[in-house]
Design an enzyme around this catalytic site. Structure first.
Site, PDB file in Angstrom:
ATOM      1  N   ARG A 162       0.904  -1.170   0.024  1.00 26.59           N
ATOM      2  CA  ARG A 162      -0.115   0.150   0.077  1.00 26.59           C
ATOM      3  C   ARG A 162       0.888   1.220  -0.069  1.00 26.59           C
ATOM      4  O   ARG A 162       1.803   1.228   0.846  1.00 26.59           O
ATOM      5  CB  ARG A 162      -1.075  -0.146   1.019  1.00 26.59           C
ATOM      6  CG  ARG A 162      -2.091   1.027   1.066  1.00 26.59           C
ATOM      7  CD  ARG A 162      -2.932   1.025   2.638  1.00 26.59           C
ATOM      8  NE  ARG A 162      -1.943   1.935   3.450  1.00 26.59           N
ATOM      9  CZ  ARG A 162      -1.837   1.370   4.528  1.00 26.59           C
ATOM     10  NH1 ARG A 162      -2.526   0.331   5.100  1.00 26.59           N
ATOM     11  NH2 ARG A 162      -0.966   2.188   5.582  1.00 26.59           N
ATOM     12  N   GLU A 181       5.108   6.985   2.354  1.00 34.68           N
ATOM     13  CA  GLU A 181       5.993   5.749   2.387  1.00 34.68           C
ATOM     14  C   GLU A 181       5.112   4.731   1.546  1.00 34.68           C
ATOM     15  O   GLU A 181       3.963   4.961   1.217  1.00 34.68           O
ATOM     16  CB  GLU A 181       6.073   5.160   3.967  1.00 34.68           C
ATOM     17  CG  GLU A 181       4.423   5.039   4.643  1.00 34.68           C
ATOM     18  CD  GLU A 181       4.584   4.696   5.910  1.00 34.68           C
ATOM     19  OE1 GLU A 181       5.781   4.660   6.460  1.00 34.68           O
ATOM     20  OE2 GLU A 181       3.712   4.400   6.474  1.00 34.68           O
ATOM     21  N   ASN A 183       4.045   0.555   2.216  1.00 34.08           N
ATOM     22  CA  ASN A 183       4.082  -0.642   3.016  1.00 34.08           C
ATOM     23  C   ASN A 183       4.172  -1.900   2.280  1.00 34.08           C
ATOM     24  O   ASN A 183       3.135  -1.988   1.752  1.00 34.08           O
ATOM     25  CB  ASN A 183       2.907  -0.350   3.929  1.00 34.08           C
ATOM     26  CG  ASN A 183       2.513   0.864   4.583  1.00 34.08           C
ATOM     27  OD1 ASN A 183       3.103   1.132   5.760  1.00 34.08           O
ATOM     28  ND2 ASN A 183       1.755   1.864   3.907  1.00 34.08           N
ATOM     29  N   SER A 188      -2.465  -2.822   5.749  1.00 42.23           N
ATOM     30  CA  SER A 188      -3.901  -3.278   6.741  1.00 42.23           C
ATOM     31  C   SER A 188      -5.005  -2.407   6.101  1.00 42.23           C
ATOM     32  O   SER A 188      -4.760  -1.544   5.317  1.00 42.23           O
ATOM     33  CB  SER A 188      -3.728  -3.494   7.869  1.00 42.23           C
ATOM     34  OG  SER A 188      -3.353  -2.163   8.562  1.00 42.23           O
ATOM     35  N   LYS A 342      12.618   2.786   5.408  1.00 42.57           N
ATOM     36  CA  LYS A 342      12.675   4.045   5.063  1.00 42.57           C
ATOM     37  C   LYS A 342      13.920   4.435   4.472  1.00 42.57           C
ATOM     38  O   LYS A 342      14.161   5.293   3.659  1.00 42.57           O
ATOM     39  CB  LYS A 342      12.685   5.119   6.339  1.00 42.57           C
ATOM     40  CG  LYS A 342      11.507   4.683   7.277  1.00 42.57           C
ATOM     41  CD  LYS A 342      10.065   5.193   6.316  1.00 42.57           C
ATOM     42  CE  LYS A 342       8.927   4.690   7.373  1.00 42.57           C
ATOM     43  NZ  LYS A 342       8.350   3.514   7.388  1.00 42.57           N
ATOM     44  N   LYS A 401      12.506  10.173  10.553  1.00 42.98           N
ATOM     45  CA  LYS A 401      11.930   8.966  10.675  1.00 42.98           C
ATOM     46  C   LYS A 401      12.835   7.811  10.594  1.00 42.98           C
ATOM     47  O   LYS A 401      13.683   7.565  10.028  1.00 42.98           O
ATOM     48  CB  LYS A 401      11.245   8.678   9.008  1.00 42.98           C
ATOM     49  CG  LYS A 401      10.134   9.381   8.878  1.00 42.98           C
ATOM     50  CD  LYS A 401       9.634   9.118   7.345  1.00 42.98           C
ATOM     51  CE  LYS A 401       8.295   9.661   7.127  1.00 42.98           C
ATOM     52  NZ  LYS A 401       7.363   9.116   6.359  1.00 42.98           N
ATOM     53  N   GLU A 405       7.631   0.270  11.070  1.00 46.58           N
ATOM     54  CA  GLU A 405       6.172   0.362  10.517  1.00 46.58           C
ATOM     55  C   GLU A 405       5.206   0.483  11.835  1.00 46.58           C
ATOM     56  O   GLU A 405       5.638   0.266  12.739  1.00 46.58           O
ATOM     57  CB  GLU A 405       5.997  -0.781   9.545  1.00 46.58           C
ATOM     58  CG  GLU A 405       7.037  -1.083   8.508  1.00 46.58           C
ATOM     59  CD  GLU A 405       6.683  -0.079   7.471  1.00 46.58           C
ATOM     60  OE1 GLU A 405       5.878   0.765   7.205  1.00 46.58           O
ATOM     61  OE2 GLU A 405       8.013   0.462   6.954  1.00 46.58           O
ATOM     62  N   GLY A 406       3.899   0.669  11.409  1.00 47.77           N
ATOM     63  CA  GLY A 406       2.845   0.292  12.256  1.00 47.77           C
ATOM     64  C   GLY A 406       2.325   1.944  13.104  1.00 47.77           C
ATOM     65  O   GLY A 406       1.545   1.952  13.878  1.00 47.77           O
ATOM     66  N   ARG A 487      -7.526   7.732   5.398  1.00 51.66           N
ATOM     67  CA  ARG A 487      -7.664   7.908   6.667  1.00 51.66           C
ATOM     68  C   ARG A 487      -7.504   9.332   7.098  1.00 51.66           C
ATOM     69  O   ARG A 487      -6.566   9.933   6.350  1.00 51.66           O
ATOM     70  CB  ARG A 487      -6.318   7.079   7.254  1.00 51.66           C
ATOM     71  CG  ARG A 487      -6.483   5.621   7.411  1.00 51.66           C
ATOM     72  CD  ARG A 487      -5.375   4.984   7.718  1.00 51.66           C
ATOM     73  NE  ARG A 487      -4.179   5.319   6.478  1.00 51.66           N
ATOM     74  CZ  ARG A 487      -3.097   4.824   6.717  1.00 51.66           C
ATOM     75  NH1 ARG A 487      -2.571   4.271   7.545  1.00 51.66           N
ATOM     76  NH2 ARG A 487      -2.116   5.202   5.615  1.00 51.66           N
TER      77      ARG A 487
END
Length: 511
Positions: A162, A181, A183, A188, A342, A401, A405-406, A487
């Site tokens: 994604r 970024e 993923n 998800s 990254k 950064k 992730e997350g 989002r």
């Protein structure tokens, strides 16, 4: 869509949203982007508290009915009590041209991720400074080197990724698409994003805005993600083999994952859910390096765990190595996970790197490069020193950064300044990158969360496009975009996604 047409469509939609309240004599004098700011507030609707309360009740009931669900923080391992996943009351305006651009470049990003994952010299050179200072990346890289040394057993490769963007406000007021970024592991919310369009259509229909409701895009990433897994399963070539989903024990986002499992089951492909600990206890390889779990052959391993250091114990690292050594299709394999770091993202922005990785594809290179924000290395040396000095001089222009992730890992403003002051003379700084801070135009919306009052806040959005590719040997057999995720979060939160409890689910309203 041409710029002139785009502007006129945008203006018409704004007039529809704003209703009579915006038709005073001063309206024509407003600049275009000021109108956008007003339009995104859904006009006078956001002024009516009683209406918002009633709409929120109806929206929440519809979200529950549609299965826009999370397990609760109190009971993250149980589905006995669930709540709705947080979402916006209204869909948020997104320029059609940028939505089209994000979709158009996704297949290029799929190709790029796949190319990087196959280029061991590039990965090794790019990550050489990072792995000295970042233990987690070093652990992943150790497994990668072991598997390379032994010889990669898997012949089919699956990418479910994604790519995430924000809309940068340009000097002339026009928005531009800039990548945050990509993923490459456990990307998800494809499942829940498939269920949110019906909620916003319902809200607009309740308001008798049927024309607007019809403009909410249908979206089903879970179907597309399952299509990729099914193709990889088919190419693996064992009719009785199963898909192994590596899950966390405390998984609030299980309904998102179940959406993909259900799509696979409809294709008669069975999914078993296991933790790393289960793999370590009951997983095995035969002499051909076929993977077995509880005596059952595994065709595809789909990771929804394993992207953060806290998710690994010594036992879990051993389990990950066992999975990587097998000929099962890993999603992602370890090289593809490393491609999502990254540091790799920063290196891809250097002049000539895209051309080297995608030779003879100048159009793809141009589309990719158009989405890049400024990215800067913090390796020891003159280049890293210069980047740090620039960030300390103008901290509001940058984000620091780490290789994580997350969500919730990045540093901004004063926190970033403190971190850079501590890091600037230490080699540890190589485990970070600096990125230009993207500054989107804020807008008003209601963020609905369980247990929180209904209130209007200033927000910004982040658009993700899901991509799927499957490669067998050197042949790419599938490369597609399969849907989107929007989002939205209040502007006071610098960092964090839905899983981190900051952003909420949304739908783009194309203008």
């Amino acid at each position: 869509m041409g710029e002139g047409l785009f502007s006129s469509v945008k203006y018409q939609l704004e007039m529809e949203f704003l209703g009579n309240g915006a038709r005073g004599p001063e309206c024509g004098a407003r600049r275009d982007h000021e109108l956008v700011g007003m339009a995104t507030s859904w006009g006078s609707l956001l002024q009516d508290e009683q209406l918002l309360e009633e709409l929120a009740r109806q929206a929440v009931d519809r979200a529950l009915a549609e299965g826009v669900l999370l397990r609760t923080t109190q009971e993250p391992s149980s589905s006995d009590v669930v709540s709705y996943a947080p979402f916006t009351l209204f869909p948020s305006l997104v320029p059609s041209a940028l939505l089209e651009q994000a979709y158009a470049v996704q297949m290029d990003f799929n190709l790029l991720v796949d190319a990087v994952s196959q280029n061991s010299a590039f990965l090794e050179q790019t990550l050489s400074s990072t792995i000295k200072m970042d233990n987690f990346t070093a652990h992943l890289f150790d497994i990668y080197k072991q598997v390379l040394g032994e010889g990669i057993a898997q012949t089919v490769f699956l990418g479910l990724n994604r790519s995430d963007y924000m809309f940068q406000r340009s000097a002339d007021g026009s928005p531009a698409l800039k990548q945050i970024e990509i993923n490459t592991i456990s990307a998800s919310f494809g499942g829940l994003a498939s269920r949110t369009p019906a909620v916003h259509q319902h809200v607009l229909n309740v308001l008798s805005k049927t024309k607007e409701a019809a403009k909410i895009l249908s979206n089903n990433p879970s179907k597309g993600l399952a299509l990729g897994i099914a193709k990889a399963w088919e190419l693996y070539g064992s009719a009785n083999a199963q898909v192994l989903l590596i899950a966390q024990e405390k998984e609030r986002n299980i309904f998102d994952q179940r959406a993909i499992e259900n799509e696979l089951l409809a294709k008669k492909i069975h999914v078993i859910r296991r933790r790393f600990e289960d793999v370590s206890e009951k997983g095995s390889l035969d002499q051909d390096r076929r993977l077995f779990m509880d005596g059952q052959e595994i065709a595809v391993v789909y990771f929804r765990d394993g992207y953060m250091p806290t998710q690994y114990s010594t036992q879990n690292w051993k389990a990950r190595l066992l999975l990587e050594r097998s000929c099962a299709v890993k999603c992602p394999d370890i090289a593809t996970q490393l491609t999502g770091t990254k540091k790799v993202q920063q290196e891809l922005s250097r002049a000539g790197v895209l051309e080297m990785l995608l030779p003879g594809q100048p159009e793809a290179v141009a589309r990719l490069r158009a989405t890049f924000a400024g990215l800067y290395s913090l390796d020891m040396g003159e280049e890293g020193d210069q980047a740090i000095n620039e960030a300390l001089a103008a901290p509001n222009r940058f984000v620091l950064k780490p290789q994580r992730e997350g969500g919730g890992n990045n540093l901004y403003g004063e926190e970033m300044v403190q971190a850079l002051e501590q890091l600037k003379d230490r080699e540890e700084r190589a485990s970070y990158i600096l990125m230009e801070k993207i500054e989107p135009e804020p807008f008003a919306n209601c963020l609905l969360r369980p247990g929180s009052p209904v209130r209007v806040v200033q927000c910004i959005s982040e658009l993700g496009i899901f991509g799927v590719y499957v490669r067998q040997g050197k042949t790419l057999v599938m490369n597609k975009h399969v849907g989107h995720l929007l989002r939205t979060k209040a502007i006071e939160h610098a960092d964090g996604g839905v899983a981190a409890g900051v952003a909420v689910l949304d739908n783009p309203y194309p203008v």
